[in-house]
Design a protein around this motif. Structure first.
Motif, mmCIF file in Angstrom:
data_model
loop_
_atom_site.group_PDB
_atom_site.id
_atom_site.type_symbol
_atom_site.label_atom_id
_atom_site.label_comp_id
_atom_site.label_asym_id
_atom_site.label_seq_id
_atom_site.Cartn_x
_atom_site.Cartn_y
_atom_site.Cartn_z
ATOM 1 N N CYS A 133 0.688 -1.070 0.230
ATOM 2 C CA CYS A 133 -0.187 -0.122 -0.253
ATOM 3 C C CYS A 133 0.788 1.569 0.200
ATOM 4 N N ILE A 134 0.334 2.087 -1.059
ATOM 5 C CA ILE A 134 1.173 3.675 -1.184
ATOM 6 C C ILE A 134 0.209 4.677 -0.573
ATOM 7 N N VAL A 135 1.042 5.279 0.128
ATOM 8 C CA VAL A 135 0.608 6.565 1.162
ATOM 9 C C VAL A 135 0.641 7.944 -0.122
ATOM 10 N N LEU A 136 0.027 8.525 -0.662
ATOM 11 C CA LEU A 136 1.191 9.882 -1.443
ATOM 12 C C LEU A 136 0.347 10.367 -0.749
ATOM 13 N N ASP A 137 1.301 11.933 -0.761
ATOM 14 C CA ASP A 137 0.760 13.413 -0.512
ATOM 15 C C ASP A 137 0.954 14.266 -1.514
ATOM 16 N N SER A 138 -0.893 14.437 -2.035
ATOM 17 C CA SER A 138 -0.891 15.373 -3.095
ATOM 18 C C SER A 138 -1.056 16.687 -2.963
ATOM 19 N N ASN A 139 -0.396 17.122 -2.312
ATOM 20 C CA ASN A 139 0.019 18.850 -1.293
ATOM 21 C C ASN A 139 1.350 19.102 -1.595
ATOM 22 N N ASP A 140 2.093 18.568 -1.867
ATOM 23 C CA ASP A 140 3.835 18.434 -2.435
ATOM 24 C C ASP A 140 4.241 19.236 -3.816
ATOM 25 N N PRO A 141 4.397 20.098 -3.970
ATOM 26 C CA PRO A 141 4.329 21.467 -2.726
ATOM 27 C C PRO A 141 2.757 21.920 -2.840
ATOM 28 N N ASN A 142 2.427 22.189 -1.667
ATOM 29 C CA ASN A 142 1.072 23.279 -1.579
ATOM 30 C C ASN A 142 0.785 23.810 -1.959
ATOM 31 N N PRO A 143 -0.178 24.263 -2.788
ATOM 32 C CA PRO A 143 -1.642 23.167 -2.991
ATOM 33 C C PRO A 143 -1.878 22.337 -3.579
ATOM 34 N N SER A 144 -0.914 21.835 -4.767
ATOM 35 C CA SER A 144 -1.692 20.715 -4.927
ATOM 36 C C SER A 144 -0.157 19.953 -6.269
ATOM 37 N N GLY A 145 -0.036 18.887 -6.598
ATOM 38 C CA GLY A 145 1.030 18.698 -7.031
ATOM 39 C C GLY A 145 1.860 17.663 -5.997
ATOM 40 N N PHE A 146 3.139 16.885 -6.672
ATOM 41 C CA PHE A 146 4.128 16.404 -6.742
ATOM 42 C C PHE A 146 5.524 16.787 -6.619
ATOM 43 N N SER A 147 5.604 16.613 -5.722
ATOM 44 C CA SER A 147 7.482 17.072 -5.829
ATOM 45 C C SER A 147 8.328 16.376 -6.771
ATOM 46 N N ASN A 148 9.205 16.487 -7.362
ATOM 47 C CA ASN A 148 10.147 15.448 -7.616
ATOM 48 C C ASN A 148 11.218 14.785 -7.026
ATOM 49 N N GLU A 149 10.906 15.096 -5.846
ATOM 50 C CA GLU A 149 11.303 14.009 -4.098
ATOM 51 C C GLU A 149 10.254 12.882 -4.902
ATOM 52 N N GLN A 150 9.468 13.931 -4.302
ATOM 53 C CA GLN A 150 8.582 12.514 -3.657
ATOM 54 C C GLN A 150 7.931 11.325 -5.106
ATOM 55 N N LEU A 151 7.935 12.130 -5.953
ATOM 56 C CA LEU A 151 8.180 10.697 -7.595
ATOM 57 C C LEU A 151 9.124 10.016 -7.140
ATOM 58 N N LEU A 152 10.506 10.542 -6.924
ATOM 59 C CA LEU A 152 11.434 10.198 -7.236
ATOM 60 C C LEU A 152 11.446 8.804 -6.065
ATOM 61 N N TRP A 153 11.231 9.139 -4.574
ATOM 62 C CA TRP A 153 10.859 7.954 -4.945
ATOM 63 C C TRP A 153 9.023 6.968 -4.521
ATOM 64 N N LEU A 154 8.564 7.631 -5.228
ATOM 65 C CA LEU A 154 7.539 6.443 -5.861
ATOM 66 C C LEU A 154 8.636 5.336 -6.364
ATOM 67 N N GLU A 155 8.597 6.056 -7.698
ATOM 68 C CA GLU A 155 9.666 4.757 -8.080
ATOM 69 C C GLU A 155 11.069 3.941 -7.535
#
Length: 318
Positions: A133-155
């Motif tokens: 199970c993967i929980v994402l933070d779609s407020n990264d950066p706030n107010p919406s979206g995903f940072s490159n750091e989180q996308l690399l983590w997801l990969e």
């Protein structure tokens, strides 16, 4: 030769994934799992949020589900909202949080929020009952979206598992209406399936829109979980759905179409890969969105006081 034919020819398909992370085998079969899911309680807007949440927790304890998860817009970390956290903790099993945009309305940091909730993290993953199970933070950066750091983590996180995978986020990933780079996330999920050689990422659950709908994009199922409390209308469509005392203490209720009863869903996945979603049904308190003059075209998906029952056959082939 197609990928499926190649895997069959090389006899990889019958193998099962084991606990050795270095193994090249994967889990072809599903496990039985049951979990409760809810979204958009909005303790800071609706007057009876504690009662709604308590109903959910009581039923999930009675059902004995394997875990529960809420998809954001839960409560701001104010001291007065400790009642919500305390009710959540009454579930007798693992419980997980997703951060919503309105959970940050108190000018609080995400670190302050997860400490208040006693949550696992800002974005994170966990394994349970044979599922990743993967929980994402779609407020990264706030107010919406995903940072490159989180996308690399997801990969990176997806490369470390061969379990059938469930994804949870606040904003829907099946459209770019709010999440400006949702397509990037979908691409990462789809590429993970290609690299795994089977349909590893199965389901994506989201909230935020206070609607009830389903999409399937490139063999990944995207399910929108309706709000526990109301359909958002906005200041253009006010209505007095409750008496003056409630409207006085919770003035924002004029801008929503409340549900009489709390909404949530119970998800079951069988060992044969059948996903069954049992959703709650209610009715609007006061005038409906259409009676208040809101066009169906305004929302694309109409405001409804229920979460649909769904039956989805999951698969493994890409």
């Amino acid at each position: 030769m197609k990928r499926k034919e190649f895997l069959q020819a090389t006899s990889l398909l019958p193998f099962l994934y084991n606990s050795n992370k270095e193994s090249l085998t994967f889990k072809r079969k599903f496990s039985n799992i049951r979990f409760g899911i809810c979204a958009d309680l909005h303790q800071d807007i609706i007057h009876d949020a504690p009662v709604r949440l308590k109903s959910f927790i009581n039923e999930m304890n009675t059902e004995g589900v394997d875990f529960i998860i809420q998809l954001g817009d839960f409560c701001i970390p104010y001291e007065k909202n400790k009642i919500i956290v305390d009710i959540w903790k009454q579930f007798n099993g693992p419980k997980f949080h997703v951060i919503g945009n309105h959970d940050l309305d108190g000018n609080n940091t995400k670190e302050e929020l997860i400490k208040f909730w006693d949550a696992t993290g800002i974005y994170y993953s966990f394994d349970i009952k044979g599922y990743h199970c993967i929980v994402l933070d779609s407020n990264d950066p706030n107010p919406s979206g995903f940072s490159n750091e989180q996308l690399l983590w997801l990969e990176s996180d997806l490369k470390k598992t061969k379990l059938p995978t469930l994804v949870f986020a606040h904003y829907g990933l099946d459209n770019d209406r709010v999440t400006v780079n949702a397509m990037k996330v979908r691409y990462i999920l789809e590429r993970a399936n290609e690299e795994a050689g089977f349909r590893m990422v199965q389901l994506v659950f989201s909230g935020h829109y206070h609607c009830d709908y389903y999409n399937c994009i490139n063999d990944i199922h995207y399910i929108q979980i309706n709000s526990m409390s109301y359909h958002y209308m906005g200041p253009r469509y006010p209505a007095n759905s409750y008496d003056s005392s409630i409207l006085s203490s919770h003035p924002k209720i004029r801008e929503v179409a409340p549900y009489r009863d709390p909404l949530w869903a119970l998800i079951e996945i069988s060992e044969k890969g059948k996903m069954t979603m049992h959703g709650k049904v209610s009715q609007f308190v006061g005038p409906t969105p259409r009676e208040r003059g809101k066009s169906r075209i305004d929302d694309i998906y109409p405001g409804v006081p229920f979460i649909s029952n769904r039956n989805i056959k999951l698969g493994v082939d890409v």
